[in-house]
Design a protein around this motif. Structure first.
Motif, short mmCIF file in Angstrom:
data_model
loop_
_atom_site.label_atom_id
_atom_site.label_comp_id
_atom_site.label_asym_id
_atom_site.label_seq_id
_atom_site.Cartn_x
_atom_site.Cartn_y
_atom_site.Cartn_z
N SER A 164 0.83 -1.21 0.00
CA SER A 164 0.00 0.00 0.00
C SER A 164 0.86 1.26 0.00
CB SER A 164 -0.92 -0.01 1.22
OG SER A 164 -0.16 -0.04 2.43
N ARG A 165 1.95 1.25 0.75
CA ARG A 165 2.82 2.43 0.79
C ARG A 165 3.48 2.67 -0.57
NH1 ARG A 165 6.11 2.97 6.50
NH2 ARG A 165 4.32 2.79 7.88
N LEU A 166 3.93 1.59 -1.18
CA LEU A 166 4.55 1.72 -2.51
C LEU A 166 3.53 2.23 -3.53
CD1 LEU A 166 6.94 1.28 -4.42
CD2 LEU A 166 6.19 -1.10 -4.68
N GLY A 167 2.30 1.71 -3.44
CA GLY A 167 1.26 2.17 -4.37
C GLY A 167 0.96 3.64 -4.20
N ALA A 368 3.23 6.06 -17.59
CA ALA A 368 1.82 5.70 -17.47
C ALA A 368 1.66 4.35 -16.76
CB ALA A 368 1.18 5.65 -18.86
N SER A 369 2.55 3.42 -17.06
CA SER A 369 2.48 2.11 -16.40
C SER A 369 2.75 2.24 -14.91
CB SER A 369 3.50 1.16 -17.04
OG SER A 369 3.21 0.96 -18.41
N ARG A 376 -3.37 1.08 -8.69
CA ARG A 376 -3.90 -0.24 -8.35
C ARG A 376 -3.39 -0.71 -7.00
NH1 ARG A 376 -3.24 -4.87 -12.42
NH2 ARG A 376 -4.46 -5.82 -10.74
N LEU A 377 -2.09 -0.51 -6.76
CA LEU A 377 -1.54 -0.94 -5.48
C LEU A 377 -2.16 -0.18 -4.31
CD1 LEU A 377 2.31 -1.44 -6.05
CD2 LEU A 377 0.68 -3.10 -5.16
N ALA A 378 -2.49 1.09 -4.54
CA ALA A 378 -3.03 1.90 -3.45
C ALA A 378 -4.46 1.52 -3.10
CB ALA A 378 -2.97 3.38 -3.83
N THR A 379 -5.19 0.89 -4.01
CA THR A 379 -6.61 0.61 -3.80
C THR A 379 -6.97 -0.87 -3.80
OG1 THR A 379 -7.01 0.89 -6.18
CG2 THR A 379 -7.28 2.84 -4.78
N ASP A 380 -6.18 -1.69 -4.44
CA ASP A 380 -6.50 -3.11 -4.59
C ASP A 380 -5.86 -3.90 -3.46
OD1 ASP A 380 -6.94 -5.71 -5.36
OD2 ASP A 380 -6.50 -5.38 -7.47
N SER A 381 -6.66 -4.35 -2.52
CA SER A 381 -6.12 -5.07 -1.37
C SER A 381 -5.53 -6.42 -1.77
CB SER A 381 -7.23 -5.29 -0.32
OG SER A 381 -8.32 -6.00 -0.89
N ARG A 382 -6.11 -7.07 -2.79
CA ARG A 382 -5.58 -8.36 -3.22
C ARG A 382 -4.19 -8.19 -3.82
NH1 ARG A 382 -9.72 -11.49 -6.96
NH2 ARG A 382 -7.97 -12.97 -6.80
N LEU A 383 -4.01 -7.15 -4.62
CA LEU A 383 -2.69 -6.89 -5.20
C LEU A 383 -1.69 -6.51 -4.11
CD1 LEU A 383 -0.97 -6.70 -7.73
CD2 LEU A 383 -1.75 -4.34 -8.02
N GLN A 384 -2.15 -5.72 -3.13
CA GLN A 384 -1.28 -5.38 -2.01
C GLN A 384 -0.82 -6.64 -1.28
OE1 GLN A 384 -3.44 -2.68 0.47
NE2 GLN A 384 -3.64 -1.11 -1.12
N ALA A 385 -1.76 -7.55 -1.05
CA ALA A 385 -1.40 -8.79 -0.36
C ALA A 385 -0.39 -9.60 -1.17
CB ALA A 385 -2.66 -9.63 -0.10
N LYS A 386 -0.55 -9.62 -2.49
CA LYS A 386 0.41 -10.34 -3.33
C LYS A 386 1.80 -9.72 -3.23
CE LYS A 386 -2.64 -12.27 -6.90
NZ LYS A 386 -2.94 -12.29 -8.35
N VAL A 387 1.87 -8.39 -3.35
CA VAL A 387 3.17 -7.72 -3.27
C VAL A 387 3.81 -7.95 -1.91
CG1 VAL A 387 4.32 -5.48 -3.30
CG2 VAL A 387 2.58 -6.00 -5.00
#
Length: 461
Positions: A164-167, A368-369, A376-387
């Motif tokens: 989340s911090r990185l996002g 842009a990427s 996505r990292l800041a809002t997507d909890s599933r992606l945060q958990a993966k990272v």
């Protein structure tokens, strides 16, 4: 010049010169050992360390002054007691005596950490110089057990919330611009460092090996079959017919000369000319009809030939073998290898140019990427958990696989330090606080002596 000092109960310092090459200075009357040639460089004794050392000396003077003050009080109180000036003198003398004992005991304890008190090699003194290696090994084990365990690493990283911090950080346009610029700089640096000859050799070998390993005939056959089925080759046939017609119109003499030149020598020349003219007219008529008639039989024959050839490329063993031999012969030619190798130079120049241009498509897409990934990292909890899981797994793998190397780095580094320099460096950083032990020992000893004398006097009375 570095300085070593010898601590006396009275707080005096004896300063001796030590050369940069490790010439020994007197420390507590013991000749300092020169560092071994294989040892790591000692601590750098900086100006900041020297300032700390001056603070240590001031605190030593304060603690010693308190000791001398208590000793003076003891002498005066003992004189007063013997002179019969009052019962209070005995209490003061007892307190002062106990204060001196406490001060001397704590002076001994503090000094014994760094050197032999009074230069006398009393057992279990000069602890830091003598036990430096054991302390380093213990420190390494402590770090390994308490900081490099899997549970500690996972718990700490999980509490940080790296994903989340990185996002949130990447979602900021300024941060995305910074990362893009840094990546571009790193990419340019990497491409500059790489030797073109080495990369070209690797690229050429990789392309050649991949091309030789893969059979191309079936793929060509499938592609050709689709082209014929879609009629995509008709434009190519139209172009060839048009170019052939135009060429024949412009080079009629060349065609007739070729026919006449191939005629037998015994035929009359006018006959050869008539035959050449007839051949030219028929050839021109044939090409013109093919150009103007989409349904010309020759066009249908070309379609059948291409269709049959596409089938043979996929299923006929002999045809496929011939294609593979042609491919190998083509790849082995030096001209082809030069073209393959030179492709790297073109790609390298293109990438460097794109990396240097702030508005290039490469940098704009990278930016842009990064922004999209950050959002996505800041809002997507599933992606945060993966990272977070990836980071935890990577960190745990490193600490569990290389824990021994990390802890041995600590112990071996400490073992490589010069004992005397290490002791002086540590004393410069913590010696000032240790002098408060001497002061506290004097005060607490005096109070304890006063209490003990008072209780003993009361019980004796």
């Amino acid at each position: 010049m570095e300085r070593t000092e010898r601590d006396q109960p009275g707080g005096a310092s004896v300063v001796g010169g030590v050369g940069a090459a490790g010439a020994a200075g007197a420390v507590d009357g013991v000749q300092a050992r020169p560092a071994a040639s294989a040892a790591l460089p000692p601590f750098a004794y900086t100006a900041a360390d020297e300032e700390k050392q001056r603070g240590v000396r001031r605190m030593k003077a304060t603690a010693t002054g308190l000791l001398l003050l208590v000793a003076l009080v003891f002498v005066l109180a003992t004189w007063a007691k013997n002179a019969g000036l009052g019962g209070w003198a005995a209490y003061v003398a007892a307190a002062a005596e106990a204060g001196m004992v406490g001060a001397l005991a704590d002076w001994f304890a503090v000094t014994a950490l760094f050197r032999h008190p009074l230069g006398i090699p009393i057992p279990h003194t000069a602890i830091i110089p003598n036990k430096k290696d054991q302390l380093g090994a213990s420190l390494g084990s402590f770090v390994g057990e308490n900081f490099l365990s899997e549970d500690v690493v996972r718990l700490r990283l999980r509490s940080v919330g790296i994903g989340s911090r990185l996002g949130a950080w990447l979602a900021e346009p300024a941060h995305a611009d910074r990362v893009t610029a840094e990546l571009s700089t790193a990419l340019r640096g990497a491409l500059t460092v790489l030797r073109d000859a080495d990369v070209q050799a690797v690229v050429g070998e990789a392309i050649t090996r991949r091309a030789e390993a893969a059979e191309i005939a079936p793929g060509i056959g499938k592609t050709l079959e689709k082209v014929v089925a879609d009629g995509a080759h008709h434009r190519a046939v139209d172009l060839i017919c048009a170019r052939a017609h135009d060429w024949l119109v412009l080079h009629s003499d060349s065609v007739m000369d070729a026919v006449e030149g191939g005629a037998p020598g015994w035929t009359p020349r006018f006959v050869d000319k008539k035959v050449g003219e007839r051949v030219y007219r028929e050839l021109l008529r044939f090409v013109t009809e093919m150009r103007d008639m989409p349904g010309h039989p020759a066009r249908a024959a070309i379609d059948r030939f291409l269709g049959d050839f596409a089938t043979d490329l996929q299923s006929d063993t002999e045809t496929r073998g011939r294609v593979e031999r042609m491919k190998s012969e083509l790849l082995s030619r030096s001209e082809v290898q030069d073209v393959i190798a030179s492709a790297w130079a073109s790609v390298r120049a293109m990438i460097i140019s794109a990396a240097e241009d702030d508005r290039s498509e490469l940098r704009l897409r990278a930016r842009a990427s990064l922004l999209s990934l950050g959002s996505r990292l800041a809002t997507d909890s599933r992606l945060q958990a993966k990272v977070d899981g990836w980071v935890e797994d990577a960190a745990v793998y490193v600490v569990t696989t290389y824990r021994g190397e990390i802890t041995s780095l600590i112990s071996e580094t400490v073992a490589g330090w010069d004992a005397e320099h290490t002791s002086r460096k540590i004393e410069a950083h913590i010696g000032r606080d240790l002098q408060f032990i001497r002061i506290n020992g004097t005060v607490v000893g005096a109070l304890a002596g006063l209490v003990i004398y008072t209780i003993a006097h009361a019980l004796g009375a």
